[in-house]
Motif scaffolding. Sequence first.
Motif, PDB file in Angstrom:
ATOM      1  N   ILE A  32       0.840  -1.202   0.000  1.00  0.00           N
ATOM      2  CA  ILE A  32       0.000   0.000   0.000  1.00  0.00           C
ATOM      3  C   ILE A  32       0.873   1.248   0.000  1.00  0.00           C
ATOM      4  O   ILE A  32       0.596   2.222  -0.715  1.00  0.00           O
ATOM      5  CB  ILE A  32      -0.958  -0.016   1.210  1.00  0.00           C
ATOM      6  N   ASN A  48      -0.711   3.277 -11.000  1.00  0.00           N
ATOM      7  CA  ASN A  48      -1.606   2.234 -11.521  1.00  0.00           C
ATOM      8  C   ASN A  48      -0.938   0.866 -11.491  1.00  0.00           C
ATOM      9  O   ASN A  48      -1.554  -0.129 -11.122  1.00  0.00           O
ATOM     10  CB  ASN A  48      -2.046   2.563 -12.956  1.00  0.00           C
ATOM     11  N   LEU A  51      -0.726  -0.339  -7.913  1.00  0.00           N
ATOM     12  CA  LEU A  51      -2.045  -0.766  -7.420  1.00  0.00           C
ATOM     13  C   LEU A  51      -2.427  -2.110  -8.019  1.00  0.00           C
ATOM     14  O   LEU A  51      -3.006  -2.955  -7.329  1.00  0.00           O
ATOM     15  CB  LEU A  51      -3.104   0.283  -7.746  1.00  0.00           C
ATOM     16  N   LYS A  52      -2.074  -2.311  -9.275  1.00  0.00           N
ATOM     17  CA  LYS A  52      -2.389  -3.589  -9.925  1.00  0.00           C
ATOM     18  C   LYS A  52      -1.656  -4.751  -9.244  1.00  0.00           C
ATOM     19  O   LYS A  52      -2.188  -5.853  -9.144  1.00  0.00           O
ATOM     20  CB  LYS A  52      -2.004  -3.517 -11.405  1.00  0.00           C
ATOM     21  N   GLN A  55      -3.395  -5.079  -5.394  1.00  0.00           N
ATOM     22  CA  GLN A  55      -4.785  -5.519  -5.233  1.00  0.00           C
ATOM     23  C   GLN A  55      -4.937  -7.013  -4.947  1.00  0.00           C
ATOM     24  O   GLN A  55      -5.634  -7.376  -3.999  1.00  0.00           O
ATOM     25  CB  GLN A  55      -5.615  -5.133  -6.460  1.00  0.00           C
ATOM     26  N   MET A  58      -3.831  -7.720  -1.406  1.00  0.00           N
ATOM     27  CA  MET A  58      -4.799  -7.226  -0.439  1.00  0.00           C
ATOM     28  C   MET A  58      -6.003  -8.170  -0.355  1.00  0.00           C
ATOM     29  O   MET A  58      -6.497  -8.470   0.744  1.00  0.00           O
ATOM     30  CB  MET A  58      -5.242  -5.809  -0.811  1.00  0.00           C
ATOM     31  N   ASP A  59      -6.473  -8.634  -1.511  1.00  0.00           N
ATOM     32  CA  ASP A  59      -7.617  -9.548  -1.524  1.00  0.00           C
ATOM     33  C   ASP A  59      -7.270 -10.871  -0.843  1.00  0.00           C
ATOM     34  O   ASP A  59      -8.101 -11.443  -0.135  1.00  0.00           O
ATOM     35  CB  ASP A  59      -8.074  -9.800  -2.961  1.00  0.00           C
ATOM     36  N   VAL A  72     -10.309  -3.555   3.337  1.00  0.00           N
ATOM     37  CA  VAL A  72      -9.559  -3.676   2.085  1.00  0.00           C
ATOM     38  C   VAL A  72     -10.310  -2.993   0.945  1.00  0.00           C
ATOM     39  O   VAL A  72      -9.705  -2.292   0.126  1.00  0.00           O
ATOM     40  CB  VAL A  72      -9.269  -5.160   1.775  1.00  0.00           C
ATOM     41  N   LYS A  76      -8.763   0.095  -1.191  1.00  0.00           N
ATOM     42  CA  LYS A  76      -8.615   0.035  -2.648  1.00  0.00           C
ATOM     43  C   LYS A  76      -9.383   1.170  -3.318  1.00  0.00           C
ATOM     44  O   LYS A  76      -8.889   1.798  -4.260  1.00  0.00           O
ATOM     45  CB  LYS A  76      -9.120  -1.315  -3.181  1.00  0.00           C
ATOM     46  N   SER A  77     -10.572   1.452  -2.816  1.00  0.00           N
ATOM     47  CA  SER A  77     -11.383   2.513  -3.386  1.00  0.00           C
ATOM     48  C   SER A  77     -10.704   3.870  -3.231  1.00  0.00           C
ATOM     49  O   SER A  77     -10.664   4.674  -4.172  1.00  0.00           O
ATOM     50  CB  SER A  77     -12.754   2.521  -2.704  1.00  0.00           C
ATOM     51  N   ASN A  80      -7.639   4.101  -5.529  1.00  0.00           N
ATOM     52  CA  ASN A  80      -8.060   4.268  -6.917  1.00  0.00           C
ATOM     53  C   ASN A  80      -8.563   5.688  -7.170  1.00  0.00           C
ATOM     54  O   ASN A  80      -8.265   6.279  -8.212  1.00  0.00           O
ATOM     55  CB  ASN A  80      -9.150   3.244  -7.248  1.00  0.00           C
TER      56      ASN A  80
END
Length: 87
Positions: A32, A48, A51-52, A55, A58-59, A72, A76-77, A80
């Motif tokens: 993060i 980007n 974050l890709k 993600q 994180m999931d 999470v 992520k929101s 983004n």
Amino acid sequence: MANSAGSRKRARQAEKRRQHNASLRSMVRTYIKKVVTAIDSGDQAAANAALKVAQPIMDASVNKGIFSKSKVARTKSRLNARIKALV
């Protein structure tokens, strides 16, 4: 301190699990921070990409019970939204 053999074993297992979970939690937070660093530098493409990468990690932490699903999703929101605001 635990007295019976079973409770001593349970304490050992709990400590091992706590250390493992702390390691996973730290790893997620590091990913993060990489996204936040890219956002702060103003590089939308790098943010980007970071974050890709972050993600799915994180999931996976949600499935392992490290973080709650809502935390999470919220993180992520927000990341983004910050990336989209760089334009």
